[in-house]
Scaffold this active site. Structure first.
Site, mmCIF file in Angstrom:
data_model
loop_
_atom_site.group_PDB
_atom_site.id
_atom_site.type_symbol
_atom_site.label_atom_id
_atom_site.label_comp_id
_atom_site.label_asym_id
_atom_site.label_seq_id
_atom_site.Cartn_x
_atom_site.Cartn_y
_atom_site.Cartn_z
ATOM 1 N N THR A 111 0.839 -1.195 0.000
ATOM 2 C CA THR A 111 0.000 0.000 0.000
ATOM 3 C C THR A 111 0.874 1.244 0.000
ATOM 4 O OG1 THR A 111 -1.853 -1.087 1.098
ATOM 5 C CG2 THR A 111 -1.683 1.297 1.367
ATOM 6 N N HIS A 116 -6.414 -11.240 -2.210
ATOM 7 C CA HIS A 116 -5.717 -10.993 -0.944
ATOM 8 C C HIS A 116 -6.432 -11.743 0.173
ATOM 9 C CE1 HIS A 116 -3.178 -9.309 1.974
ATOM 10 N NE2 HIS A 116 -3.290 -8.013 1.711
ATOM 11 N N ASN A 124 -3.007 -10.987 5.922
ATOM 12 C CA ASN A 124 -2.838 -9.726 6.656
ATOM 13 C C ASN A 124 -4.045 -9.285 7.472
ATOM 14 O OD1 ASN A 124 -0.548 -9.928 5.081
ATOM 15 N ND2 ASN A 124 -0.449 -7.765 4.575
ATOM 16 N N TYR A 132 -7.261 -9.236 6.646
ATOM 17 C CA TYR A 132 -8.372 -8.641 5.912
ATOM 18 C C TYR A 132 -9.501 -9.658 5.754
ATOM 19 C CZ TYR A 132 -4.930 -4.980 5.304
ATOM 20 O OH TYR A 132 -3.999 -4.004 5.545
ATOM 21 N N ASN A 138 -3.372 -7.106 12.264
ATOM 22 C CA ASN A 138 -4.714 -6.534 12.380
ATOM 23 C C ASN A 138 -5.620 -7.333 13.313
ATOM 24 O OD1 ASN A 138 -4.445 -4.194 10.632
ATOM 25 N ND2 ASN A 138 -4.319 -5.648 8.931
#
Length: 353
Positions: free
Chosen positions: A25, A174, A177, A179, A234
């Site tokens: 990102t 994805h 991570n 998400y 996260n």
């Protein structure tokens, strides 16, 4: 490092070397999610790697988590990405666009519609996120209904089609991570009691159905997927069945004949070896914190077909050339990774300069 510079095939394309640019990102898209003209220059500068995997790109308004990240679900987005893919191809490179739906890792201040985030369950990650007003606690998301889950899967399908229309060689789903895909996989983020929660098979269902939808839309040869087994980014905790779950999940995905599997590796060597045995297609491996002298270990040990790198690629657009000549590397400016314009983005010097 001679093996690093050998060609390799993924899907139906041949990469000129076994080095990939990991998705990172950079938060430099226009406010509506259209990649800026600088993005075309940025990715074009790095086209000497075998494969570029773009920064995470949301498939919908709900999929956005951070400010100024790109999307791939409007005509404007397609036009912006066409500039990027054309530049990369003109420079002899290949590029997959990473489709990233963040799920609960979001804040209303960062999205165009300012709505509550969606997730498998109404469970906050107990972490903070950067907003224009500084760091804020991530609020509790809204749990998706089964019908809405189907809508999210369709968002991935349509985004994959848009990416191909924009000239991408393929897409990477994805699933890492912390998400939305990993939220469905993880016991602490998924408390559902329906077909998408509880058992390993149910928690894996969302990832498998997304992969099938994308394959149906653009073909398996254009479809990759990324996981971060046992990663805790996260606020994620996959639970005690994590290893068993990935063995099942990867075995099921292997039946789809995808172009590649991309693993963000956190150190469980036996699991990586299991994955290598279970997966029939190209395997990409990214090791967090790897030193330069360990760059090709997974290639040498035949645990990977392609090595992906992140921060080194930010600061060294000609990373491949620097490796070939054992040249010194530029140092990345940490202050400009997620902010600014050309500074810290397209202005890092090339070796020839």
């Amino acid at each position: 490092m001679s093996k690093l510079f050998e060609p390799v095939k993924i899907g139906n394309i041949e990469l000129k070397n076994r080095l990939g640019m990991a998705p990172m990102t950079r938060s430099r898209a226009l406010p509506d999610g259209t990649p800026s003209d600088l993005a075309a220059e940025y990715y074009g500068q790095r086209a000497s790697v075998g494969l570029i995997i773009s920064e995470g790109t949301q498939p919908s308004d709900d999929g956005q988590g951070y400010s100024n990240t790109p999307g791939i679900y409007t005509e404007s987005h397609i036009v912006g990405w066409k500039k990027v893919t054309s530049k990369v191809h003109n420079e002899g490179g290949r590029i997959f666009i990473q489709l990233m739906h963040v799920g609960r890792v979001s804040h209303p201040d960062n999205t165009p519609h300012h709505r509550q985030a969606v997730a498998p369950s109404a469970i906050a990650p107990n972490t903070e996120i950067f907003t224009a007003q500084g760091m804020k606690e991530i609020p509790t998301p809204r749990a998706l209904s089964e019908e809405e889950i189907k809508d999210v899967i369709n968002e991935f399908r349509l985004a994959a089609r848009a990416a191909v229309e924009a000239g991408a060689d393929g897409v990477e789903i994805h699933g890492a991570n912390g998400y939305i895909v990993q939220q469905f996989l993880s016991e602490n983020a998924n408390h559902r009691q329906d077909a998408y929660g509880g058992t390993i098979e149910n928690r894996s269902r969302f990832a498998i159905e997304i992969a099938k939808a994308v394959v149906d839309e653009i073909g398996p040869e254009r479809t990759g997927i990324r996981f971060s087994p046992q990663g805790t980014l996260n606020g994620i905790e996959e639970g005690e069945t994590s290893i068993e779950m990935y063995r099942y999940l990867i075995s099921e995905l292997d039946k789809l004949n995808l172009a590649y599997l991309h693993i963000m590796h956190f150190g469980n060597e036996s699991l990586l070896q299991d994955i290598r045995q279970l997966w029939s297609q190209a395997l990409l491996v990214n090791r967090a914190g790897r030193t330069l002298d360990q760059l090709t270990v997974d290639l040498d040990n035949e645990l990977a077909d392609v090595i992906t790198v992140g921060t080194w690629m930010i600061a060294n657009p000609d990373f491949v050339e620097r490796l070939k000549f054992d040249a010194p590397l530029n140092t990345p400016d940490r202050n400009t990774i997620y902010a600014g314009g050309a500074e810290g983005y397209t202005d890092y010097p090339f070796l020839k300069e």
